[in-house]
Design an enzyme around this catalytic site. Structure first.
Site, short mmCIF file in Angstrom:
data_model
loop_
_atom_site.label_atom_id
_atom_site.label_comp_id
_atom_site.label_asym_id
_atom_site.label_seq_id
_atom_site.Cartn_x
_atom_site.Cartn_y
_atom_site.Cartn_z
N GLU A 12 0.80 -1.21 0.00
CA GLU A 12 0.00 0.00 0.00
C GLU A 12 0.84 1.27 0.00
OE1 GLU A 12 -3.16 0.49 -0.33
OE2 GLU A 12 -3.83 -1.59 -0.31
N GLU A 64 7.68 -22.29 6.69
CA GLU A 64 8.06 -21.46 7.82
C GLU A 64 9.07 -22.13 8.74
OE1 GLU A 64 5.05 -22.00 11.46
OE2 GLU A 64 4.07 -21.10 9.73
#
Length: 269
Positions: free
Chosen positions: A78, A109
């Site tokens: 953004e 992960e």
């Protein structure tokens, strides 16, 4: 047991009505801003350090897995349209690569070495900052990444929702937002995810404001990538100059940004 894994304050959820479910979820959600409020000094200290690096040309990296990784990518993605900065100024990396944004990548992960490899692929250097995001504070991908970054002289911070976690112990500027048990036990996309999003909002917004990407309270550097944003930019110029809509829009489109249009206007007065 980690706080994020502790049993919900509610039970027999399947027996609740929809009205009861959403009321109880909302009740839990209201505790999140209070938890964030308790760590504002820690957030401030990290932001000040990030600013010092970025004013020298450094970048900001977020690393995470699952929901935490997606939140970092959301915040980073953004920044260019909102503040007109380049896409490599704030970068979000997720365990498993871009395909993990939509679908879980098995065991991604659990590799403590991969995050540093991902950072190196982005040309990481000593002016950059790495923030590890992990609700549990135990994710190997994130811990390995911040540890190696710190060993290589980078500024490191983290956002986690457990106190005294291995992740917090691995960075210089830990932020531990302890929001308590989730409504659905262990579902950290809920309160923990909300807390992480709130902290990320604070970090990127404060950094961009202090780097001069906002004027007054307006996003004067925003990209004019659609009709809505052109209309918003036109209104900003109308408010600042007193121009009517058509000349304000013409000025905006001519200069390509609200800031450039206003800078030219002010210089001509």
């Amino acid at each position: 047991m980690r706080t994020t894994e502790s049993s919900s304050n509610y039970d027999n959820l399947e027996a609740m009505s929809v009205e009861e479910l959403i009321a109880n979820i909302n009740r839990e959600d209201q505790t999140v801003p209070q938890a964030v409020n308790k760590v504002l000094p820690e957030i401030e200290r990290l932001i000040e350090q990030i600013l010092a690096k970025m004013k020298q040309g450094g970048r900001l990296f977020y690393i995470g897995a699952g929901t935490s990784g997606r939140l970092g990518i959301l915040d980073a993605s953004e920044c260019p349209p909102t503040y007109g900065v380049s896409h490599d100024m704030v970068i979000g990396l997720i365990a498993g690569g871009d395909s993990a944004i939509r679908m879980a990548v098995e065991n991604a992960e659990d590799d403590p070495k991969q995050a540093w490899l991902d950072l190196k692929a982005n040309g990481i250097n000593k002016l950059d900052t790495v923030i590890g995001i992990a609700a549990s504070g135990t994710t190997p991908y994130v811990i390995g990444g911040v540890k190696t970054a710190k060993e290589n002289g980078l500024l490191t911070g983290c956002i986690t929702c457990n106190a005294g976690s291995p992740l917090a112990a691995s960075v210089e500027y830990p932020i531990e937002v302890v929001v308590g048990p989730e409504f659905v036990t262990g579902s950290t996309r809920m309160k923990a995810g909300t807390a992480q999003k709130l902290v990320l909002n604070m970090i990127s917004t404060a950094v961009m404001i202090k780097l001069g990407k906002v004027k007054g309270n307006k996003m004067v550097n925003m990209q004019l990538s659609n009709k809505k944003l052109v209309e918003r930019g036109t209104r900003m110029i109308m408010e600042a100059t007193g121009l009517e809509e058509n000349p304000a829009k013409e000025r905006l489109l001519k200069f390509g940004s609200v800031r450039a249009a206003l800078d030219d206007w002010e210089s001509s007065i």
